[in-house]
Write a protein that holds these residues in place. Structure first.
Motif, PDB file in Angstrom:
ATOM      1  N   ARG A   1       1.571  -3.755  -2.685  1.00 40.09           N
ATOM      2  CA  ARG A   1       2.672  -3.207  -1.887  1.00 40.09           C
ATOM      3  C   ARG A   1       2.191  -2.092  -0.970  1.00 40.09           C
ATOM      4  NH1 ARG A   1       7.867  -2.870  -5.933  1.00 40.09           N
ATOM      5  NH2 ARG A   1       7.948  -5.098  -6.383  1.00 40.09           N
ATOM      6  N   SER A   2       1.250  -1.283  -1.452  1.00 40.64           N
ATOM      7  CA  SER A   2       0.642  -0.237  -0.629  1.00 40.64           C
ATOM      8  C   SER A   2      -0.711   0.107  -1.245  1.00 40.64           C
ATOM      9  CB  SER A   2       1.532   1.005  -0.549  1.00 40.64           C
ATOM     10  OG  SER A   2       1.600   1.653  -1.795  1.00 40.64           O
ATOM     11  N   GLU A   3      -1.532   0.815  -0.485  1.00 48.57           N
ATOM     12  CA  GLU A   3      -2.897   1.066  -0.946  1.00 48.57           C
ATOM     13  C   GLU A   3      -2.973   1.859  -2.244  1.00 48.57           C
ATOM     14  OE1 GLU A   3      -4.216   5.105   1.437  1.00 48.57           O
ATOM     15  OE2 GLU A   3      -4.779   3.164   2.256  1.00 48.57           O
ATOM     16  N   ASP A   4      -1.971   2.671  -2.546  1.00 41.61           N
ATOM     17  CA  ASP A   4      -2.010   3.479  -3.766  1.00 41.61           C
ATOM     18  C   ASP A   4      -0.928   3.097  -4.770  1.00 41.61           C
ATOM     19  OD1 ASP A   4       0.143   4.435  -2.313  1.00 41.61           O
ATOM     20  OD2 ASP A   4      -0.291   6.542  -2.716  1.00 41.61           O
ATOM     21  N   TYR A   5      -0.315   1.942  -4.589  1.00 40.74           N
ATOM     22  CA  TYR A   5       0.778   1.556  -5.479  1.00 40.74           C
ATOM     23  C   TYR A   5       0.307   1.357  -6.920  1.00 40.74           C
ATOM     24  CZ  TYR A   5       5.408  -0.182  -6.607  1.00 40.74           C
ATOM     25  OH  TYR A   5       6.665  -0.304  -7.139  1.00 40.74           O
ATOM     26  N   TYR A   6      -0.969   1.004  -7.118  1.00 42.37           N
ATOM     27  CA  TYR A   6      -1.492   0.830  -8.474  1.00 42.37           C
ATOM     28  C   TYR A   6      -1.301   2.099  -9.310  1.00 42.37           C
ATOM     29  CZ  TYR A   6      -5.441   3.569  -6.911  1.00 42.37           C
ATOM     30  OH  TYR A   6      -6.217   4.593  -6.433  1.00 42.37           O
TER      31      TYR A   6
END
Length: 151
Positions: A28-33
């Protein structure tokens, strides 16, 4: 937000399915993890899932995995957008690896207890001990009590 539960037996593809679902969220986004908590029972399972997620992410970022088409469909994006999202997520994840939260139940609860201990003002280190003999005695007594009460 919804809860999805997967029930399956050994060797049925749980790790593949969980890694796929993890990545579907993570892309979903680069830092969603950083907003995902994946909890397993054993250290081995946690490591296996981390390895699988990273392997999928690497393959997708290189444009070499069947999940590219699956994610493009499920996330309503073009395949090149999925590949680019995988590249940026992979780079961000590798630079912020400590936020890659695939862990065991024990580790997760130990972190929670440690956080609460700071909140209530307990200083220094502490240990969590499980008296296995006491637990075994309690379980055995409970089973015997159940047998005596319910013939």
């Amino acid at each position: 937000m919804s809860l999805t539960i997967y029930k399956s037996s050994a060797g049925s593809g749980k790790t593949y399915t969980l890694a796929k679902e993890y990545l579907k969220l993570a892309l979903r986004s680069e830092d969603y993890y950083q907003k995902i908590l994946a909890v397993t029972f054993t250290n081995r399972a946690a490591e296996e899932m981390k390895e699988r997620v990273l392997d999928f992410l690497i393959q997708i970022s290189r444009g070499k995995h069947e999940l590219i088409k699956v994610f493009a469909n499920e996330l309503n994006k073009r395949e090149d957008q999925i590949i680019e999202a995988a590249r940026t997520s992979l780079t961000h994840l590798l630079h912020h690896y400590t936020y890659f939260n695939i862990t065991t139940i024990d580790t997760f609860f130990h972190r929670v207890i440690r956080s609460f201990s700071r909140e209530i003002g307990l200083q220094g280190s502490f240990g969590i001990e499980l008296d296995t003999d006491k637990v075994a005695d309690f379980i055995t007594s409970s089973v015997y009590d159940g047998v005596e009460n319910d013939k």
